[in-house]
Design a protein around this motif. Structure first.
Motif, PDB file in Angstrom:
ATOM      1  N   VAL A   1       0.859  -1.175   0.000  1.00 40.47           N
ATOM      2  CA  VAL A   1       0.000   0.000   0.000  1.00 40.47           C
ATOM      3  C   VAL A   1       0.897   1.228   0.000  1.00 40.47           C
ATOM      4  O   VAL A   1       1.847   1.319   0.779  1.00 40.47           O
ATOM      5  N   LYS A   2       0.603   2.169  -0.882  1.00 41.97           N
ATOM      6  CA  LYS A   2       1.365   3.420  -0.946  1.00 41.97           C
ATOM      7  C   LYS A   2       0.642   4.558  -0.244  1.00 41.97           C
ATOM      8  O   LYS A   2       1.272   5.447   0.310  1.00 41.97           O
ATOM      9  N   SER A   3      -0.720   4.563  -0.300  1.00 39.65           N
ATOM     10  CA  SER A   3      -1.484   5.596   0.396  1.00 39.65           C
ATOM     11  C   SER A   3      -2.858   5.059   0.772  1.00 39.65           C
ATOM     12  O   SER A   3      -3.348   4.104   0.156  1.00 39.65           O
ATOM     13  N   VAL A   4      -3.458   5.688   1.787  1.00 39.81           N
ATOM     14  CA  VAL A   4      -4.779   5.284   2.264  1.00 39.81           C
ATOM     15  C   VAL A   4      -5.579   6.525   2.640  1.00 39.81           C
ATOM     16  O   VAL A   4      -5.032   7.492   3.164  1.00 39.81           O
ATOM     17  N   GLU A   5      -6.866   6.465   2.335  1.00 35.86           N
ATOM     18  CA  GLU A   5      -7.840   7.452   2.797  1.00 35.86           C
ATOM     19  C   GLU A   5      -8.981   6.661   3.403  1.00 35.86           C
ATOM     20  O   GLU A   5      -9.312   5.573   2.925  1.00 35.86           O
TER      21      GLU A   5
ATOM     22  N   LEU B   1     -11.765   1.860   3.080  1.00 36.02           N
ATOM     23  CA  LEU B   1     -10.426   2.374   2.799  1.00 36.02           C
ATOM     24  C   LEU B   1     -10.298   2.582   1.299  1.00 36.02           C
ATOM     25  O   LEU B   1     -10.639   1.698   0.512  1.00 36.02           O
ATOM     26  N   LEU B   2      -9.814   3.743   0.916  1.00 35.93           N
ATOM     27  CA  LEU B   2      -9.476   4.023  -0.472  1.00 35.93           C
ATOM     28  C   LEU B   2      -7.970   3.898  -0.558  1.00 35.93           C
ATOM     29  O   LEU B   2      -7.235   4.684   0.058  1.00 35.93           O
ATOM     30  N   LEU B   3      -7.516   2.910  -1.285  1.00 35.30           N
ATOM     31  CA  LEU B   3      -6.112   2.505  -1.274  1.00 35.30           C
ATOM     32  C   LEU B   3      -5.444   2.736  -2.623  1.00 35.30           C
ATOM     33  O   LEU B   3      -6.048   2.515  -3.670  1.00 35.30           O
ATOM     34  N   THR B   4      -4.185   3.130  -2.567  1.00 31.25           N
ATOM     35  CA  THR B   4      -3.344   3.155  -3.752  1.00 31.25           C
ATOM     36  C   THR B   4      -2.200   2.180  -3.485  1.00 31.25           C
ATOM     37  O   THR B   4      -1.535   2.250  -2.443  1.00 31.25           O
ATOM     38  N   PHE B   5      -2.007   1.251  -4.432  1.00 26.75           N
ATOM     39  CA  PHE B   5      -0.978   0.224  -4.287  1.00 26.75           C
ATOM     40  C   PHE B   5       0.251   0.566  -5.127  1.00 26.75           C
ATOM     41  O   PHE B   5       0.190   1.406  -6.031  1.00 26.75           O
ATOM     42  N   ASN B   6       1.344  -0.128  -4.853  1.00 26.94           N
ATOM     43  CA  ASN B   6       2.603   0.148  -5.556  1.00 26.94           C
ATOM     44  C   ASN B   6       2.575  -0.249  -7.028  1.00 26.94           C
ATOM     45  O   ASN B   6       3.463   0.120  -7.780  1.00 26.94           O
ATOM     46  N   ASN B   7       1.521  -0.944  -7.465  1.00 28.74           N
ATOM     47  CA  ASN B   7       1.383  -1.253  -8.891  1.00 28.74           C
ATOM     48  C   ASN B   7       0.548  -0.186  -9.608  1.00 28.74           C
ATOM     49  O   ASN B   7       0.215  -0.330 -10.775  1.00 28.74           O
TER      50      ASN B   7
ATOM     51  N   PHE C   1     -11.064   5.011  13.549  1.00 29.91           N
ATOM     52  CA  PHE C   1     -10.903   4.453  12.209  1.00 29.91           C
ATOM     53  C   PHE C   1     -10.187   5.433  11.286  1.00 29.91           C
ATOM     54  O   PHE C   1      -9.337   5.049  10.482  1.00 29.91           O
ATOM     55  N   SER C   2     -10.510   6.705  11.434  1.00 27.55           N
ATOM     56  CA  SER C   2      -9.928   7.728  10.555  1.00 27.55           C
ATOM     57  C   SER C   2      -8.440   7.957  10.793  1.00 27.55           C
ATOM     58  O   SER C   2      -7.789   8.671  10.027  1.00 27.55           O
ATOM     59  N   LEU C   3      -7.864   7.345  11.817  1.00 30.32           N
ATOM     60  CA  LEU C   3      -6.440   7.496  12.117  1.00 30.32           C
ATOM     61  C   LEU C   3      -5.550   6.564  11.282  1.00 30.32           C
ATOM     62  O   LEU C   3      -4.339   6.521  11.484  1.00 30.32           O
ATOM     63  N   ALA C   4      -6.131   5.851  10.341  1.00 30.29           N
ATOM     64  CA  ALA C   4      -5.366   4.912   9.501  1.00 30.29           C
ATOM     65  C   ALA C   4      -4.245   5.636   8.766  1.00 30.29           C
ATOM     66  O   ALA C   4      -4.405   6.771   8.319  1.00 30.29           O
ATOM     67  N   TYR C   5      -3.113   4.959   8.656  1.00 25.57           N
ATOM     68  CA  TYR C   5      -1.982   5.470   7.889  1.00 25.57           C
ATOM     69  C   TYR C   5      -1.185   4.293   7.337  1.00 25.57           C
ATOM     70  O   TYR C   5      -1.410   3.140   7.721  1.00 25.57           O
TER      71      TYR C   5
ATOM     72  N   GLY D   1       4.309  -0.476   4.010  1.00 23.74           N
ATOM     73  CA  GLY D   1       3.554  -1.077   2.925  1.00 23.74           C
ATOM     74  C   GLY D   1       2.188  -1.610   3.267  1.00 23.74           C
ATOM     75  O   GLY D   1       1.555  -2.259   2.437  1.00 23.74           O
ATOM     76  N   THR D   2       1.713  -1.349   4.480  1.00 23.92           N
ATOM     77  CA  THR D   2       0.374  -1.783   4.835  1.00 23.92           C
ATOM     78  C   THR D   2      -0.345  -0.705   5.628  1.00 23.92           C
ATOM     79  O   THR D   2       0.249   0.287   6.024  1.00 23.92           O
ATOM     80  N   VAL D   3      -1.631  -0.898   5.860  1.00 25.36           N
ATOM     81  CA  VAL D   3      -2.431   0.058   6.615  1.00 25.36           C
ATOM     82  C   VAL D   3      -2.368  -0.313   8.093  1.00 25.36           C
ATOM     83  O   VAL D   3      -2.549  -1.476   8.456  1.00 25.36           O
ATOM     84  N   VAL D   4      -2.118   0.694   8.916  1.00 26.82           N
ATOM     85  CA  VAL D   4      -2.017   0.484  10.355  1.00 26.82           C
ATOM     86  C   VAL D   4      -2.819   1.560  11.091  1.00 26.82           C
ATOM     87  O   VAL D   4      -3.125   2.612  10.526  1.00 26.82           O
ATOM     88  N   TRP D   5      -3.120   1.247  12.355  1.00 25.22           N
ATOM     89  CA  TRP D   5      -3.767   2.178  13.274  1.00 25.22           C
ATOM     90  C   TRP D   5      -2.976   2.161  14.566  1.00 25.22           C
ATOM     91  O   TRP D   5      -2.234   1.213  14.836  1.00 25.22           O
ATOM     92  N   PRO D   6      -3.129   3.182  15.394  1.00 28.56           N
ATOM     93  CA  PRO D   6      -2.458   3.170  16.696  1.00 28.56           C
ATOM     94  C   PRO D   6      -2.831   1.916  17.487  1.00 28.56           C
ATOM     95  O   PRO D   6      -3.925   1.361  17.324  1.00 28.56           O
ATOM     96  N   GLY D   7      -1.935   1.468  18.325  1.00 25.34           N
ATOM     97  CA  GLY D   7      -2.184   0.276  19.135  1.00 25.34           C
ATOM     98  C   GLY D   7      -1.808  -1.007  18.443  1.00 25.34           C
ATOM     99  O   GLY D   7      -2.302  -2.071  18.791  1.00 25.34           O
ATOM    100  N   ASN D   8      -0.938  -0.910  17.442  1.00 29.22           N
ATOM    101  CA  ASN D   8      -0.448  -2.095  16.723  1.00 29.22           C
ATOM    102  C   ASN D   8      -1.548  -2.858  15.996  1.00 29.22           C
ATOM    103  O   ASN D   8      -1.524  -4.086  15.920  1.00 29.22           O
ATOM    104  N   ILE D   9      -2.524  -2.143  15.454  1.00 30.01           N
ATOM    105  CA  ILE D   9      -3.570  -2.763  14.644  1.00 30.01           C
ATOM    106  C   ILE D   9      -3.174  -2.602  13.185  1.00 30.01           C
ATOM    107  O   ILE D   9      -2.830  -1.504  12.745  1.00 30.01           O
ATOM    108  N   ASP D  10      -3.170  -3.701  12.445  1.00 30.91           N
ATOM    109  CA  ASP D  10      -2.852  -3.621  11.019  1.00 30.91           C
ATOM    110  C   ASP D  10      -3.598  -4.711  10.266  1.00 30.91           C
ATOM    111  O   ASP D  10      -4.245  -5.561  10.867  1.00 30.91           O
ATOM    112  N   ILE D  11      -3.517  -4.628   8.969  1.00 29.73           N
ATOM    113  CA  ILE D  11      -4.151  -5.628   8.108  1.00 29.73           C
ATOM    114  C   ILE D  11      -3.213  -5.868   6.929  1.00 29.73           C
ATOM    115  O   ILE D  11      -2.627  -4.928   6.387  1.00 29.73           O
ATOM    116  N   ALA D  12      -3.037  -7.108   6.568  1.00 29.89           N
ATOM    117  CA  ALA D  12      -2.060  -7.496   5.552  1.00 29.89           C
ATOM    118  C   ALA D  12      -2.363  -6.846   4.202  1.00 29.89           C
ATOM    119  O   ALA D  12      -3.522  -6.814   3.777  1.00 29.89           O
ATOM    120  N   PRO D  13      -1.334  -6.359   3.508  1.00 30.93           N
ATOM    121  CA  PRO D  13      -1.558  -5.754   2.205  1.00 30.93           C
ATOM    122  C   PRO D  13      -2.151  -6.730   1.191  1.00 30.93           C
ATOM    123  O   PRO D  13      -2.923  -6.329   0.325  1.00 30.93           O
TER     124      PRO D  13
END
Length: 82
Positions: free
Chosen positions: A4-8, A15-21, A47-51, A55-67
């Motif tokens: 993941v290159k960017s997330v909104e 999540l609106l995602l832009t990938f490296n491809n 939820f809006s704190l995603a960044y 290469g993946t989307v994460v949130w505070p508190g070590n929450i993430d989801i695989a790209p």
């Protein structure tokens, strides 16, 4: 390797995602919010704190989801109905 290159975030828990491809894709998080690891994301403010980190989307508190999950379970934005 897909990254993941960017997330909104949206107000509808998507999540609106832009990938490296170069692909832009839409990922609906609502089906995941009942899982214990993602329950905190049911709060719209949190939820809006995603960044993007490493290469993946994460949130505070070590929450993430695989790209790979984000890519495989999302739909191209340009194929969505208007």
């Amino acid at each position: 390797m897909i990254e993941v290159k960017s997330v909104e975030t949206t107000d509808e828990f998507a999540l609106l995602l832009t990938f490296n491809n170069g692909e832009r894709r839409y990922f609906d998080m609502r089906p995941y919010l009942h899982y214990p690891v993602f329950r905190r994301l049911a709060n719209p403010g949190f939820f809006s704190l995603a960044y993007v980190d490493y290469g993946t989307v994460v949130w505070p508190g070590n929450i993430d989801i695989a790209p790979e999950t984000l890519f495989d379970s999302s739909v191209p934005i340009d194929s969505m109905p208007v």
